[in-house]
Write a protein that holds these residues in place. Structure first.
Motif, PDB file in Angstrom:
ATOM      1  N   ASP A  44     -12.951   9.768  62.476  1.00 57.42           N
ATOM      2  CA  ASP A  44     -14.372   9.631  62.158  1.00 57.42           C
ATOM      3  C   ASP A  44     -14.962  11.018  62.382  1.00 57.42           C
ATOM      4  O   ASP A  44     -15.216  11.440  63.508  1.00 57.42           O
ATOM      5  CB  ASP A  44     -15.014   8.589  63.081  1.00 57.42           C
ATOM      6  CG  ASP A  44     -16.476   8.339  62.740  1.00 57.42           C
ATOM      7  OD1 ASP A  44     -17.049   9.093  61.933  1.00 57.42           O
ATOM      8  OD2 ASP A  44     -17.065   7.385  63.307  1.00 57.42           O
ATOM      9  N   PHE A  45     -15.139  11.747  61.279  1.00 54.34           N
ATOM     10  CA  PHE A  45     -15.520  13.158  61.341  1.00 54.34           C
ATOM     11  C   PHE A  45     -17.039  13.298  61.391  1.00 54.34           C
ATOM     12  O   PHE A  45     -17.747  12.773  60.543  1.00 54.34           O
ATOM     13  CB  PHE A  45     -14.962  13.897  60.120  1.00 54.34           C
ATOM     14  CG  PHE A  45     -15.240  15.376  60.117  1.00 54.34           C
ATOM     15  CD1 PHE A  45     -14.458  16.235  60.877  1.00 54.34           C
ATOM     16  CD2 PHE A  45     -16.285  15.895  59.383  1.00 54.34           C
ATOM     17  CE1 PHE A  45     -14.718  17.598  60.885  1.00 54.34           C
ATOM     18  CE2 PHE A  45     -16.552  17.253  59.382  1.00 54.34           C
ATOM     19  CZ  PHE A  45     -15.765  18.111  60.139  1.00 54.34           C
ATOM     20  N   GLY A  46     -17.526  14.026  62.400  1.00 53.70           N
ATOM     21  CA  GLY A  46     -18.974  14.116  62.600  1.00 53.70           C
ATOM     22  C   GLY A  46     -19.516  12.763  63.005  1.00 53.70           C
ATOM     23  O   GLY A  46     -20.512  12.274  62.491  1.00 53.70           O
ATOM     24  N   CYS A  47     -18.830  12.159  63.968  1.00 54.31           N
ATOM     25  CA  CYS A  47     -18.979  10.730  64.265  1.00 54.31           C
ATOM     26  C   CYS A  47     -20.300  10.351  64.925  1.00 54.31           C
ATOM     27  O   CYS A  47     -20.658   9.177  64.963  1.00 54.31           O
ATOM     28  CB  CYS A  47     -17.840  10.274  65.172  1.00 54.31           C
ATOM     29  SG  CYS A  47     -17.767  11.211  66.727  1.00 54.31           S
ATOM     30  N   PHE A  65     -12.518  10.095  67.292  1.00 54.64           N
ATOM     31  CA  PHE A  65     -13.940  10.360  67.063  1.00 54.64           C
ATOM     32  C   PHE A  65     -14.175  11.846  67.298  1.00 54.64           C
ATOM     33  O   PHE A  65     -14.015  12.341  68.417  1.00 54.64           O
ATOM     34  CB  PHE A  65     -14.793   9.524  68.015  1.00 54.64           C
ATOM     35  CG  PHE A  65     -14.788   8.055  67.706  1.00 54.64           C
ATOM     36  CD1 PHE A  65     -15.675   7.532  66.778  1.00 54.64           C
ATOM     37  CD2 PHE A  65     -13.899   7.198  68.338  1.00 54.64           C
ATOM     38  CE1 PHE A  65     -15.674   6.171  66.475  1.00 54.64           C
ATOM     39  CE2 PHE A  65     -13.898   5.845  68.051  1.00 54.64           C
ATOM     40  CZ  PHE A  65     -14.784   5.324  67.115  1.00 54.64           C
ATOM     41  N   LEU A  66     -14.524  12.569  66.248  1.00 54.12           N
ATOM     42  CA  LEU A  66     -14.642  14.020  66.323  1.00 54.12           C
ATOM     43  C   LEU A  66     -16.069  14.452  66.025  1.00 54.12           C
ATOM     44  O   LEU A  66     -16.655  14.053  65.024  1.00 54.12           O
ATOM     45  CB  LEU A  66     -13.657  14.657  65.333  1.00 54.12           C
ATOM     46  CG  LEU A  66     -13.420  16.153  65.429  1.00 54.12           C
ATOM     47  CD1 LEU A  66     -12.016  16.495  64.924  1.00 54.12           C
ATOM     48  CD2 LEU A  66     -14.441  16.966  64.633  1.00 54.12           C
ATOM     49  N   ASP A  67     -16.631  15.274  66.900  1.00 54.51           N
ATOM     50  CA  ASP A  67     -17.998  15.749  66.714  1.00 54.51           C
ATOM     51  C   ASP A  67     -18.163  17.077  67.451  1.00 54.51           C
ATOM     52  O   ASP A  67     -17.335  17.436  68.300  1.00 54.51           O
ATOM     53  CB  ASP A  67     -19.004  14.718  67.247  1.00 54.51           C
ATOM     54  CG  ASP A  67     -20.374  14.836  66.569  1.00 54.51           C
ATOM     55  OD1 ASP A  67     -20.649  14.049  65.649  1.00 54.51           O
ATOM     56  OD2 ASP A  67     -21.148  15.737  66.947  1.00 54.51           O
ATOM     57  N   THR A  68     -19.234  17.789  67.119  1.00 57.54           N
ATOM     58  CA  THR A  68     -19.527  19.047  67.813  1.00 57.54           C
ATOM     59  C   THR A  68     -20.483  18.845  68.985  1.00 57.54           C
ATOM     60  O   THR A  68     -20.738  19.776  69.733  1.00 57.54           O
ATOM     61  CB  THR A  68     -20.172  20.064  66.850  1.00 57.54           C
ATOM     62  OG1 THR A  68     -21.334  19.464  66.258  1.00 57.54           O
ATOM     63  CG2 THR A  68     -19.205  20.461  65.747  1.00 57.54           C
ATOM     64  N   ILE A  76     -19.953   7.694  72.959  1.00 59.40           N
ATOM     65  CA  ILE A  76     -18.755   6.985  72.478  1.00 59.40           C
ATOM     66  C   ILE A  76     -17.811   6.682  73.636  1.00 59.40           C
ATOM     67  O   ILE A  76     -17.260   5.583  73.717  1.00 59.40           O
ATOM     68  CB  ILE A  76     -18.000   7.821  71.436  1.00 59.40           C
ATOM     69  CG1 ILE A  76     -18.888   8.078  70.237  1.00 59.40           C
ATOM     70  CG2 ILE A  76     -16.739   7.101  70.982  1.00 59.40           C
ATOM     71  CD1 ILE A  76     -18.248   8.940  69.202  1.00 59.40           C
ATOM     72  N   LYS A  77     -17.626   7.666  74.497  1.00 58.90           N
ATOM     73  CA  LYS A  77     -16.725   7.458  75.643  1.00 58.90           C
ATOM     74  C   LYS A  77     -17.180   6.260  76.470  1.00 58.90           C
ATOM     75  O   LYS A  77     -16.355   5.476  76.951  1.00 58.90           O
ATOM     76  CB  LYS A  77     -16.688   8.714  76.516  1.00 58.90           C
ATOM     77  CG  LYS A  77     -15.915   9.854  75.892  1.00 58.90           C
ATOM     78  CD  LYS A  77     -16.032  11.109  76.762  1.00 58.90           C
ATOM     79  CE  LYS A  77     -15.394  12.299  76.077  1.00 58.90           C
ATOM     80  NZ  LYS A  77     -15.647  13.558  76.804  1.00 58.90           N
ATOM     81  N   HIS A  89      -9.891   7.771  70.702  1.00 58.36           N
ATOM     82  CA  HIS A  89      -9.990   8.991  71.496  1.00 58.36           C
ATOM     83  C   HIS A  89     -11.145   9.825  70.958  1.00 58.36           C
ATOM     84  O   HIS A  89     -11.622   9.587  69.849  1.00 58.36           O
ATOM     85  CB  HIS A  89      -8.688   9.797  71.415  1.00 58.36           C
ATOM     86  CG  HIS A  89      -7.464   8.976  71.686  1.00 58.36           C
ATOM     87  ND1 HIS A  89      -7.035   8.668  72.953  1.00 58.36           N
ATOM     88  CD2 HIS A  89      -6.597   8.368  70.842  1.00 58.36           C
ATOM     89  CE1 HIS A  89      -5.953   7.921  72.885  1.00 58.36           C
ATOM     90  NE2 HIS A  89      -5.673   7.709  71.606  1.00 58.36           N
ATOM     91  N   THR A  90     -11.563  10.810  71.741  1.00 54.85           N
ATOM     92  CA  THR A  90     -12.656  11.678  71.304  1.00 54.85           C
ATOM     93  C   THR A  90     -12.206  13.131  71.348  1.00 54.85           C
ATOM     94  O   THR A  90     -11.320  13.512  72.113  1.00 54.85           O
ATOM     95  CB  THR A  90     -13.900  11.515  72.198  1.00 54.85           C
ATOM     96  OG1 THR A  90     -13.566  11.908  73.533  1.00 54.85           O
ATOM     97  CG2 THR A  90     -14.406  10.081  72.197  1.00 54.85           C
TER      98      THR A  90
END
Length: 200
Positions: A44-47, A65-68, A76-77, A89-90
């Protein structure tokens, strides 16, 4: 990724009823393109706070779950912990600044993310590298909307132009359609959303 500082500030109050509802229609649209993925890895890019990805967790073997924004990922965690989710995972990472050579996925989806990215072609090229052969990239975003004037986001996308850009990168089987129209959903303006599906 674009506008990280703004998302940092609103992370704890991001999950409004309106955003939850838009995430639901977005994840429903994405799920139509997810087939036999129980052994597949998804990103999930830019989640953001994971509103879309959380709805799709059960379709995949695992989800990143990937975000900046660290604050968004903290939300999310907390959800992962509260629900005792084992297959998520994040990762806090900015693809606009560097690549991540070891990262691979079978499905990548990005919902209302591309409009925040200054150089869309560059990011889509990086995501192409992340996808396994035959993998899927799904984009949910706003159709081009001339009423939206902003110096921080794109005012939507023309589906044909986006498809052309992606085919130039190397994506194939690119297809898209408008699937939702709502009142006041794009910076206060009525707008429509499209879903684009492509493969590597």
């Amino acid at each position: 990724m674009g506008n990280t500082d703004k998302f940092e500030m609103i992370a704890k109050r991001y999950d409004t009823p309106e955003r939850i509802q838009i995430a639901k229609v977005s994840s429903d649209a994405i799920s139509e393109y997810v087939v036999d993925a129980k052994s597949k890895k998804a990103i999930d890019f830019g989640c953001g706070t994971g509103l879309v990805g959380m709805n799709l967790l059960n379709a995949f073997h695992s989800m990143l779950f990937l975000d900046t924004s660290p604050n968004m990922l903290d939300q999310i965690k907390q959800k992962i912990s509260d629900l005792n989710i084992q297959n998520a995972h994040t990762l806090c990472f900015d693809f606009e600044k560097e690549g991540l050579p070891g990262l691979r996925a079978d499905y990548i989806f990005m919902a209302q993310v591309l409009l925040h990215i200054h150089d869309a072609e560059f990011i889509l090229s990086r995501l192409f590298d992340v996808l396994n052969e035959g993998g899927h990239l799904l984009i949910v975003d706003f159709d081009k909307n001339e009423k939206v004037v902003s110096d921080i986001v794109h005012n939507g996308f023309k589906q044909d132009d986006l498809a052309e850009m992606m085919m130039k990168i190397g994506y194939k089987d690119v297809q898209s359609k408008t699937f939702y129209t709502g009142r006041g959903i794009f910076m206060g303006h009525d707008a429509s959303m499209f879903i684009l599906h492509s493969r590597k």
